[in-house]
Design an enzyme around this catalytic site. Sequence first.
Site, short mmCIF file in Angstrom:
data_model
loop_
_atom_site.label_atom_id
_atom_site.label_comp_id
_atom_site.label_asym_id
_atom_site.label_seq_id
_atom_site.Cartn_x
_atom_site.Cartn_y
_atom_site.Cartn_z
CG ASP A 19 4.94 15.57 50.99
OD1 ASP A 19 5.14 14.36 51.25
OD2 ASP A 19 5.87 16.41 50.94
CG ASP A 57 10.70 14.55 48.87
OD1 ASP A 57 11.91 14.62 48.58
OD2 ASP A 57 10.14 15.39 49.60
CE LYS A 89 5.07 19.32 53.71
NZ LYS A 89 6.23 18.47 53.42
CD GLU A 141 6.49 15.19 47.69
OE1 GLU A 141 5.80 15.96 46.98
OE2 GLU A 141 7.47 15.58 48.33
CE LYS A 197 12.01 18.35 48.38
NZ LYS A 197 11.58 17.80 49.68
MG MG Z 1 8.07 15.89 50.30
#
Ligand code: MG
Length: 392
Positions: free
Chosen positions: A209, A259, A184, A234, A283
């Site tokens: 991300d 995402d 992250k 991301e 997802k």
């Molecule tokens: Mg993500």
Amino acid sequence: MGVSSCHFKARTGHTARMPLHITRLIFRQIAMPLREPFKSSAGELTERPVILVEAVDAHGISGWGECVALPWPDYLPETVDTVWLALEHYIGPLIAGRPLKRSEDVIENLDSHIRGHNMAKAAVEMAVWELAARIEAVPLAQILGGERKQIAAGVVIGIQSSHGKLLDKVARAMEDGYQRVKLKIGPGNDLEHLRAIRDKHKKLNLAVDGNCAYSLQNLDTLKQLGEFDLDFIEQPLAWDDFVGHATLQSQLETPVCLDESVQSLAHAETMRALGSGRIVNIKPGKMRGFTRTKAILDYCAQHGIPAWCGGMLETGIGRAHNVALATLKNFTMAGDVSPSARYWRQDIVTPDWTMDANGMIDVPWSQPGMGVEVNTELVERLTVRKAELTVN
Ligand code: MG
């Protein structure tokens, strides 16, 4: 054990279906103690609130689903409380007692009456797919059309307070065998962190991300990510900004993976039409469940768009659904599906999800349904609210 030696065969091939008559829908919110606190921009959790859905048919067979919503609307707009409201008032009454020919009918029915509430819809939709697999006594992976015997696991590492802590976490993940590390990042917590990792680990599969934390004003920084041979960056920009991502992608070497922005087939089409990204984080919990997710995956495969299966801090139930889905051949990259012990002191399923030394998770092809059993005693103990819809 592979597909060919599976004990369980659908009676008329893997697309066999039988009518589904759901007489009870049970919604539970549980408080799952986390092994380590989970930090987000909105706060910190030591327990993760999780909504579980149990769909029960007229013969008393249960299928389980899990909702990915967090307590705050800082990933996408839904929260644990909005999901609860949607399940009780809108979604539950459209499914309980309604005749369904196939699992795919669930989302057709919900989408024709309700806009949005994707995470709430997904929790029920996936419970019904699991129920269908249990009724037919076949693995969930099989009725989804999957084929992999094992899936590759990747790990997500949050923003750390020091390089020392970050490097420790990366080293630990590599020792554990994870096939990819996703870090992250945010403005000010990016280039130096990546440099520290790359200096030590030249060959590590590394991705980042941004969770919507950047803007086009950060273009210079984002361009410098090209130095680090990343698999992707991301969702650097806002969750609804396809045009901004297209501007960014046209100037970046690093592939952009969307995402938050891609929750539907229409979003995936928009991404491709505008060039907003080159990879999709799939997802099912944000994409209204398996039926719609499979359509997005097919679209990605048809257009050569790589896709991988993300995670949302799921319990063993949501994890089981992700594992089953990740067996589909259209996934082309390692996912964020990790073993139970990474997040939970005690998972609510038996057995726990585990990973081997090469970062691979075995798919339970010899078990019906999602392949693990719910520890209902533990679930009852962790339950903080419960609602039930019963129809004869
Ligand atoms: Mg993500």
